[in-house]
Design an enzyme around this catalytic site. Structure first.
Site, PDB file in Angstrom:
ATOM      1  CB  CYS A   1      47.744  76.505  44.922  1.00  0.00           C
ATOM      2  SG  CYS A   1      45.960  76.517  44.695  1.00  0.00           S
TER       3      CYS A   1
ATOM      4  CB  CYS B   1      43.949  70.087  47.422  1.00  0.00           C
ATOM      5  SG  CYS B   1      42.840  71.335  46.711  1.00  0.00           S
TER       6      CYS B   1
ATOM      7  CB  CYS C   1      47.650  69.522  45.800  1.00  0.00           C
ATOM      8  SG  CYS C   1      48.229  70.327  44.294  1.00  0.00           S
TER       9      CYS C   1
ATOM     10  CB  CYS D   1      41.954  70.232  28.039  1.00  0.00           C
ATOM     11  SG  CYS D   1      41.284  69.831  29.666  1.00  0.00           S
TER      12      CYS D   1
END
Ligand code: SAM
Ligand code: DTB
Ligand code: SF4
Length: 341
Positions: free
Chosen positions: A54, A58, A61, A129
């Site tokens: 990614c 963050c 993470c 979701c």
């Protein structure tokens, strides 16, 4: 019934955190009982449909390319694999299936592929979701049209502490995505992480941001930081478990009609701490042996805990996604008027 408010001051929220523990839990449990069956728990199963590499930074993470973790990257999962996992989750009793991708935001092509995944989940009769990063209005509308029930996008922490955790997207970017999702008519799932070295004032500030949104999120995940080796957050002082329970209780008091989810970090918690979280008003968990990339308690242990606590799993027919709690309040009122007739 406790009023639904969107104008909480930081001072008022801090005063809740400062209540004696028993007073705080009594208040939270009282509000919980006004709005929900206190012995019911909603369960969702997670699947990482695109793992690792990614571009975001963050600090907590495992999936950030900026963090030197041992995680193996994986391409977008084929639809058949998603279907097999969703079927397994359904057979194990989950009612909602949440799919996560390690993206800053989805491309339009990616979104089309993910929409096929949503359809597979919906065809199995489960709630769907997604958590894919930032969304614009057009993408949010497209997801709504595809039948998506919930979108998860966390604020993660307070605006004040935010810069210590993430620098590649702003706090305002997060609020913008939440607004796009809300305006599209998708149910909002938004919460944060605690145990990242933030102060109690930061926890109050994060909850203030959530409660003062135009509408409270339908689901509020409260994650305990999972410390992943190779991330800047690894080696952080462990949070006092009592403070975690307090955060759950304050979230319950502020957002009486929302599902408060006891989310990541349960492998570090005793059964007794989890029971306290349920007493403080948590009524949802992630269920299944894995979260996205890290471990979750064994599903059989969770079922055993739910049984030992005399609790039961929410069935889909108990659920009214747009107004989960008014339905329970209505049932209670009907029961009251029948009793007095
Ligand atoms: N990439 C998307 C995004 O960031 O919006 C979706 C997936 S991301 C993993 C979803 C959320 O999981 C994060 O916002 C964070 O709140 C939570 N999370 C990720 N890693 C975590 C960790 N190590 N401990 C606790 N929560 C974590
Ligand atoms: C949320 O608030 N917690 C979930 C879900 N939303 C997507 C993710 C937790 C991730 C924990 C770390 C991992 O397994 O990678
Ligand atoms: Fe990427 Fe989401 Fe992890 Fe941040 S939390 S690094 S955006 S996968």
């Amino acid at each position: 019934m406790t009023a639904i408010r969107h104008d909480w001051s930081k001072q008022e929220i801090n005063s809740l955190f400062e209540l004696p523990f028993n007073d705080l839990l009594f208040k939270a449990q009282t509000i919980h009982r006004e709005n929900f069956d206190p012995n019911q728990v909603q369960i969702s199963t997670l699947l990482s449909v695109k793992t690792g590499a990614c571009p975001e930074d963050c600090g907590y993470c495992s999936q950030s390319s900026k963090n030197d973790t041992e995680l193996e990257r994986e391409k977008l999962l084929p639809l058949v694999e998603v279907k097999a996992n969703a079927e397994k989750a359904k057979a194990a009793g989950a009612t909602r299936f949440c799919m996560g991708a390690a993206w800053r935001n989805p491309t339009d092509k990616n979104l089309d592929t993910v929409i096929e995944m949503v359809k597979v989940v919906k065809d199995l009769g489960m709630e769907s979701c997604l958590t894919l990063g930032m969304l614009n209005q057009r993408q949010s509308n497209k997801l709504k049209e595809s039948g998506l029930d919930y979108y998860n996008h966390n604020l993660d922490t307070s605006p004040e502490f935010y810069g210590n955790v993430i620098t590649t997207r702003t706090f305002q970017d997060r609020l913008d995505t939440l607004k796009n999702v809300r305006d599209a008519g998708i149910n909002v799932c938004s919460g944060g992480i605690i145990g990242m070295g933030e102060s109690e004032n930061d926890r109050a500030s994060m909850l203030q941001q959530l409660v003062n949104l135009e509408k409270h999120p339908e689901s509020v995940p409260i994650n305990l930081l999972v410390q992943v080796k190779g991330t800047p957050m690894f080696g952080q002082d462990k949070l006092d478990g009592i403070n975690f329970v307090r955060t759950i209780a304050v979230a319950r008091i502020l957002m009486p009609e929302s599902f408060v989810r006891l989310s990541a970090g349960r492998t570090e918690m005793s059964d007794e701490q989890q029971a306290l979280c349920f007493f403080a008003g948590a009524n949802s968990i992630f269920y299944g042996d894995k979260l996205l990339t890290t471990d979750n308690p064994d599903a059989n242990d969770d079922l055993d805990l739910i049984r030992r606590l005399g609790m039961h799993i929410q069935k889909l027919e108990d659920n009214n996604t747009n107004s989960p709690c008014s339905s329970f309040a209505e049932i209670k009122n009907e029961t009251r008027s029948e009793a007095s007739a």
